[in-house]
Design a protein around this motif. Structure first.
Motif, short mmCIF file in Angstrom:
data_model
loop_
_atom_site.label_atom_id
_atom_site.label_comp_id
_atom_site.label_asym_id
_atom_site.label_seq_id
_atom_site.Cartn_x
_atom_site.Cartn_y
_atom_site.Cartn_z
N VAL A 82 3.56 -22.66 35.05
CA VAL A 82 2.41 -23.29 35.65
C VAL A 82 1.39 -22.18 35.91
CG1 VAL A 82 3.33 -23.21 38.00
CG2 VAL A 82 1.53 -24.81 37.46
N ARG A 83 0.19 -22.35 35.39
CA ARG A 83 -0.88 -21.35 35.56
C ARG A 83 -0.43 -19.93 35.24
NH1 ARG A 83 -3.93 -23.40 40.95
NH2 ARG A 83 -4.24 -25.51 40.24
N GLY A 84 0.30 -19.77 34.15
CA GLY A 84 0.66 -18.44 33.70
C GLY A 84 1.88 -17.83 34.35
N ARG A 85 2.52 -18.53 35.28
CA ARG A 85 3.73 -17.99 35.91
C ARG A 85 4.95 -18.66 35.32
NH1 ARG A 85 1.68 -18.56 41.97
NH2 ARG A 85 0.29 -16.79 42.00
N TRP B 295 15.02 -34.06 24.53
CA TRP B 295 14.18 -33.42 23.52
C TRP B 295 14.78 -32.10 23.04
CZ3 TRP B 295 10.80 -35.08 20.29
CH2 TRP B 295 9.87 -34.24 19.69
N GLY B 296 15.72 -31.55 23.79
CA GLY B 296 16.30 -30.25 23.43
C GLY B 296 15.30 -29.13 23.60
N ALA B 297 14.50 -29.21 24.65
CA ALA B 297 13.41 -28.26 24.89
C ALA B 297 13.93 -26.93 25.43
CB ALA B 297 12.41 -28.85 25.87
N GLU B 298 13.13 -25.90 25.23
CA GLU B 298 13.42 -24.57 25.77
C GLU B 298 12.66 -24.30 27.07
OE1 GLU B 298 14.09 -21.70 22.02
OE2 GLU B 298 12.04 -22.46 22.23
N VAL B 299 11.54 -25.00 27.25
CA VAL B 299 10.66 -24.72 28.38
C VAL B 299 9.80 -25.95 28.68
CG1 VAL B 299 8.73 -23.81 27.00
CG2 VAL B 299 9.11 -22.91 29.31
N VAL B 300 9.29 -25.98 29.92
CA VAL B 300 8.34 -27.00 30.34
C VAL B 300 7.08 -26.27 30.81
CG1 VAL B 300 7.86 -28.83 32.02
CG2 VAL B 300 10.17 -28.59 31.06
N ILE B 301 5.91 -26.73 30.34
CA ILE B 301 4.63 -26.16 30.79
C ILE B 301 3.88 -27.27 31.52
CG2 ILE B 301 2.48 -25.05 30.14
CD1 ILE B 301 3.87 -23.96 27.67
N GLY C 201 -1.53 -22.77 27.91
CA GLY C 201 -1.03 -23.55 26.79
C GLY C 201 -0.77 -22.72 25.55
N ASN C 202 -1.47 -21.61 25.41
CA ASN C 202 -1.26 -20.75 24.25
C ASN C 202 0.13 -20.14 24.23
OD1 ASN C 202 -1.79 -17.87 22.75
ND2 ASN C 202 -3.03 -19.54 21.94
N SER C 203 0.78 -20.05 25.39
CA SER C 203 2.14 -19.51 25.46
C SER C 203 3.15 -20.42 24.78
CB SER C 203 2.55 -19.25 26.91
OG SER C 203 2.55 -20.46 27.63
N SER C 204 2.74 -21.64 24.45
CA SER C 204 3.65 -22.56 23.75
C SER C 204 4.06 -22.00 22.39
CB SER C 204 3.01 -23.93 23.58
OG SER C 204 1.92 -23.86 22.67
N THR C 205 3.26 -21.12 21.82
CA THR C 205 3.60 -20.53 20.52
C THR C 205 4.83 -19.63 20.60
OG1 THR C 205 2.06 -18.70 20.89
CG2 THR C 205 1.20 -20.63 19.72
N LEU C 206 5.26 -19.28 21.80
CA LEU C 206 6.43 -18.42 21.98
C LEU C 206 7.74 -19.19 21.93
CD1 LEU C 206 5.08 -16.30 24.98
CD2 LEU C 206 5.13 -15.65 22.57
N TYR C 207 7.66 -20.52 21.91
CA TYR C 207 8.86 -21.36 21.99
C TYR C 207 8.94 -22.31 20.80
CZ TYR C 207 8.79 -19.54 26.69
OH TYR C 207 8.77 -18.70 27.75
N ARG C 208 10.18 -22.60 20.41
CA ARG C 208 10.38 -23.52 19.28
C ARG C 208 10.18 -24.98 19.68
NH1 ARG C 208 14.56 -19.73 18.68
NH2 ARG C 208 15.88 -21.06 19.94
N CYS D 101 0.47 -30.53 21.77
CA CYS D 101 1.29 -31.59 21.19
C CYS D 101 0.71 -32.13 19.89
CB CYS D 101 1.50 -32.70 22.20
SG CYS D 101 2.34 -32.13 23.69
N LEU D 102 -0.61 -32.16 19.78
CA LEU D 102 -1.24 -32.64 18.55
C LEU D 102 -0.97 -31.68 17.39
CD1 LEU D 102 -4.78 -33.81 19.79
CD2 LEU D 102 -2.82 -35.25 19.18
N GLN D 103 -0.95 -30.38 17.68
CA GLN D 103 -0.86 -29.39 16.62
C GLN D 103 0.56 -28.91 16.34
OE1 GLN D 103 -3.80 -26.26 16.93
NE2 GLN D 103 -5.26 -27.67 17.85
N ASN D 104 1.51 -29.27 17.17
CA ASN D 104 2.88 -28.81 16.96
C ASN D 104 3.85 -29.97 17.16
OD1 ASN D 104 5.45 -27.66 17.08
ND2 ASN D 104 4.67 -25.76 17.96
N PRO D 105 4.53 -30.40 16.10
CA PRO D 105 5.43 -31.56 16.21
C PRO D 105 6.67 -31.30 17.05
CG PRO D 105 5.63 -30.54 14.05
CD PRO D 105 4.49 -29.85 14.75
N ASN D 106 6.89 -30.09 17.51
CA ASN D 106 8.05 -29.76 18.33
C ASN D 106 7.75 -29.79 19.82
OD1 ASN D 106 9.79 -29.39 16.11
ND2 ASN D 106 8.88 -27.38 15.76
N TRP D 107 6.58 -30.29 20.18
CA TRP D 107 6.20 -30.40 21.59
C TRP D 107 6.04 -31.86 21.98
CZ3 TRP D 107 5.78 -26.83 25.48
CH2 TRP D 107 6.11 -25.52 25.10
#
Length: 195
Positions: free
Chosen positions: A181-184, A151-157, A65-72, A90-96
């Motif tokens: 998924v699990r770091g891949r 949502w105009g997302a860049e990635v799905v985790i 989940g920490n990898s979410s900081t790499l995406y807008r 999702c609680l800490q970033n309104p773009n997720w």
């Protein structure tokens, strides 16, 4: 607590520690939550005989989940207790955006977790799929694709069980949607094949 970190807990200071995704509204929050589904002896003992206290390690490690900081902008997908690893993003970033699939979530996980979702995400940044209420499992790949595009997302985790991870990553990769998924990171096959 910063999103994307795992907490390790134990019944005693010297025994084995078990890792759980940590739910927190933010670094200034004084309350944090763990979701422990009955998956083995340790979590079964937590449910059957709730302890009066637990030990935790002070050092927290980054999880997928920490990898979410790499995406807008992105989509966090989870099933059942996987919410523990997803919700803080999702609680800490309104773009997720959160897609949570499970069975009777409010009854199963209680008013505290449901309240966090309603207070912070509902209705614009969350889709809850209740298999019990709907009487069927979701077409998860279709739902994710629709949310990803809207949502105009860049990635799905994704945080799910082994079968769910496999079905979703294969379907999303085939559709050209980057996903973790699990770091891949599953890359876009079409781009690789076109080179």
């Amino acid at each position: 607590m910063q999103q994307g970190l795992i907490c390790r807990i134990s019944h005693g200071p010297l025994w084995e520690y078990h890792a759980f995704g940590t739910i927190s509204e933010g670094v200034a929050s004084k309350t944090h939550y763990l979701i422990a589904g009955v998956q083995g002896d340790f979590t079964k003992s937590l449910v059957d005989n709730p302890p009066t206290h637990l030990w935790t390690r002070q050092l927290k490690f980054a999880a997928v989940g920490n990898s979410s900081t790499l995406y807008r902008r992105g989509v966090r997908v989870c099933t059942g207790t996987g919410l523990g690893a997803c919700l803080s993003t999702c609680l800490q970033n309104p773009n997720w955006y959160l897609l949570w699939m499970g069975s009777d979530q409010e009854k199963t996980f209680g008013p505290t977790i449901s309240g966090l979702i309603k207070k912070n995400l509902y209705p614009d940044r969350v889709t809850l799929w209740d298999s019990k209420a709907r009487g069927t499992r979701p077409d998860s790949v279709k739902i994710i694709k629709d949310i990803y595009q809207a949502w105009g997302a860049e990635v799905v985790i994704i945080t799910s069980n082994a079968q769910g991870n496999k079905e979703m990553t294969e379907g999303l990769t085939a559709a050209g949607i980057p996903n973790f998924v699990r770091g891949r990171l599953y890359f876009l096959r079409r781009l690789v094949d076109d080179v």
